[in-house]
Scaffold this motif. Structure first.
Motif, PDB file in Angstrom:
ATOM      1  N   ARG A 137       0.840  -1.208   0.000  1.00  0.00           N
ATOM      2  CA  ARG A 137       0.000   0.000   0.000  1.00  0.00           C
ATOM      3  C   ARG A 137       0.868   1.248   0.000  1.00  0.00           C
ATOM      4  NH1 ARG A 137      -2.691   0.460   4.989  1.00  0.00           N
ATOM      5  NH2 ARG A 137      -3.850   2.189   4.063  1.00  0.00           N
ATOM      6  N   ALA A 138       1.884   1.258   0.841  1.00  0.00           N
ATOM      7  CA  ALA A 138       2.770   2.422   0.910  1.00  0.00           C
ATOM      8  C   ALA A 138       3.443   2.682  -0.426  1.00  0.00           C
ATOM      9  CB  ALA A 138       3.816   2.225   2.011  1.00  0.00           C
ATOM     10  N   GLN A 175      -4.277   6.576   9.822  1.00  0.00           N
ATOM     11  CA  GLN A 175      -4.507   6.479   8.380  1.00  0.00           C
ATOM     12  C   GLN A 175      -5.972   6.733   8.051  1.00  0.00           C
ATOM     13  OE1 GLN A 175      -3.032   2.661   6.885  1.00  0.00           O
ATOM     14  NE2 GLN A 175      -1.390   2.780   8.407  1.00  0.00           N
ATOM     15  N   ARG A 176      -6.835   6.071   8.798  1.00  0.00           N
ATOM     16  CA  ARG A 176      -8.264   6.226   8.514  1.00  0.00           C
ATOM     17  C   ARG A 176      -8.724   7.649   8.796  1.00  0.00           C
ATOM     18  NH1 ARG A 176     -13.408   3.573  11.728  1.00  0.00           N
ATOM     19  NH2 ARG A 176     -14.993   4.578  10.445  1.00  0.00           N
ATOM     20  N   LEU A 177      -8.301   8.229   9.905  1.00  0.00           N
ATOM     21  CA  LEU A 177      -8.705   9.595  10.228  1.00  0.00           C
ATOM     22  C   LEU A 177      -8.267  10.571   9.142  1.00  0.00           C
ATOM     23  CD1 LEU A 177      -7.909   9.743  14.058  1.00  0.00           C
ATOM     24  CD2 LEU A 177     -10.174   9.749  12.987  1.00  0.00           C
ATOM     25  N   ASP A 197      -9.289   2.886  -8.755  1.00  0.00           N
ATOM     26  CA  ASP A 197      -9.511   1.536  -8.249  1.00  0.00           C
ATOM     27  C   ASP A 197      -8.799   1.329  -6.912  1.00  0.00           C
ATOM     28  OD1 ASP A 197     -11.006   1.034 -10.487  1.00  0.00           O
ATOM     29  OD2 ASP A 197      -9.543  -0.284 -11.445  1.00  0.00           O
ATOM     30  N   PHE A 198      -7.577   1.830  -6.810  1.00  0.00           N
ATOM     31  CA  PHE A 198      -6.827   1.684  -5.564  1.00  0.00           C
ATOM     32  C   PHE A 198      -7.534   2.402  -4.422  1.00  0.00           C
ATOM     33  CE2 PHE A 198      -3.585   3.569  -2.703  1.00  0.00           C
ATOM     34  CZ  PHE A 198      -3.167   2.401  -2.086  1.00  0.00           C
ATOM     35  N   PHE A 199      -7.994   3.622  -4.657  1.00  0.00           N
ATOM     36  CA  PHE A 199      -8.673   4.365  -3.603  1.00  0.00           C
ATOM     37  C   PHE A 199     -10.015   3.730  -3.246  1.00  0.00           C
ATOM     38  CE2 PHE A 199      -5.432   7.450  -4.128  1.00  0.00           C
ATOM     39  CZ  PHE A 199      -5.456   8.251  -2.999  1.00  0.00           C
ATOM     40  N   SER A 200     -10.651   3.083  -4.195  1.00  0.00           N
ATOM     41  CA  SER A 200     -11.876   2.362  -3.893  1.00  0.00           C
ATOM     42  C   SER A 200     -11.615   1.225  -2.911  1.00  0.00           C
ATOM     43  CB  SER A 200     -12.487   1.819  -5.187  1.00  0.00           C
ATOM     44  OG  SER A 200     -13.638   1.029  -4.917  1.00  0.00           O
ATOM     45  N   ALA A 248     -11.659  -0.865   2.711  1.00  0.00           N
ATOM     46  CA  ALA A 248     -10.898  -1.389   3.839  1.00  0.00           C
ATOM     47  C   ALA A 248     -11.120  -0.551   5.093  1.00  0.00           C
ATOM     48  CB  ALA A 248      -9.421  -1.440   3.484  1.00  0.00           C
ATOM     49  N   PHE A 249     -11.112   0.775   4.941  1.00  0.00           N
ATOM     50  CA  PHE A 249     -11.328   1.638   6.093  1.00  0.00           C
ATOM     51  C   PHE A 249     -12.765   1.496   6.618  1.00  0.00           C
ATOM     52  CE2 PHE A 249      -7.687   4.287   4.368  1.00  0.00           C
ATOM     53  CZ  PHE A 249      -6.809   3.889   5.361  1.00  0.00           C
TER      54      PHE A 249
END
Length: 206
Positions: free
Chosen positions: A18-19, A156-158, A193-196, A201-202
């Motif tokens: 991911r990074a 990350q989620r915040l 697609d990656f951001f989807s 996941a979040f």
């Protein structure tokens, strides 16, 4: 933005993968790719650099675009879409999509959050902190950084929810739909697609 592009092996952790994707997107949308980066894209395996079959097709399209479009054309495309004097064809700044103008309240909120995370914009960087490349760099740090107080899933989620989720789909759509986009259409569709996947996941963390 200067980190070399690498691709994860099956033994690498999903977090590292991911990074790496965030780092790649930061490079591609900060400036036209360097000769070295573009050559890496041209010879990259046509499998997604992060696990998940959902990304395979759009990643293959990025590699195919790198092989099909010459680097000088990609540089011209970057300038035509994101550069120029005055208003660009496509804005890469979150405040434009969230507030309808640059340097508005979303930037102030973002700067406060970055300060809380111990981050600040280097003096050598001219773009404001809400530029997509800068936000991708922050996400990369929150995933792969050494300070576990801030580099963790909660932060990350915040950060993602506060500064990316509300506008990022509009950015990728604006790029993909632009008639002058070719290589960057492929890059935007891969990013979409990656951001989807990231959003899903979040959401599962709730």
């Amino acid at each position: 933005m200067s980190q070399a592009l690498t691709f994860s092996t099956p033994d690498d952790s999903e977090e590292l993968a991911r990074a790496e994707v965030y780092g790649l997107l930061a490079q591609l949308f900060h400036a036209p790719p360097s000769e070295a980066l573009y050559q890496q894209l041209r010879v990259a395996p046509t499998v997604a650099p992060t696990p998940g079959a959902f990304l395979e097709s759009s990643w293959t399209d990025v590699v195919a675009a790198a092989r099909r479009v010459a680097l000088p054309q990609v540089r011209d495309e970057f300038d035509a879409l994101f550069g120029g004097i005055g208003k660009p064809e496509v804005f890469l700044y979150g405040s434009f999509y969230l507030a309808g103008a640059l340097n508005e309240k979303p930037v102030v909120v973002l700067r406060n959050d970055l300060r809380r995370l111990g981050l600040e914009r280097p003096e050598t960087v001219s773009e404001t902190e809400d530029h997509i490349a800068s936000l991708c760099e922050v996400m990369r740090y929150l995933i792969a950084g050494d300070d576990l107080e801030v580099s963790n899933l909660r932060e990350q989620r915040l950060f993602f929810d506060a500064h990316l989720r509300g506008w990022i789909e509009a950015l990728w759509g604006a790029i993909a739909d632009h008639p002058q986009a070719d290589f960057y259409r492929a890059a935007a569709l891969f990013a979409r697609d990656f951001f989807s996947v990231e959003c899903q996941a979040f959401d599962l963390m709730e």
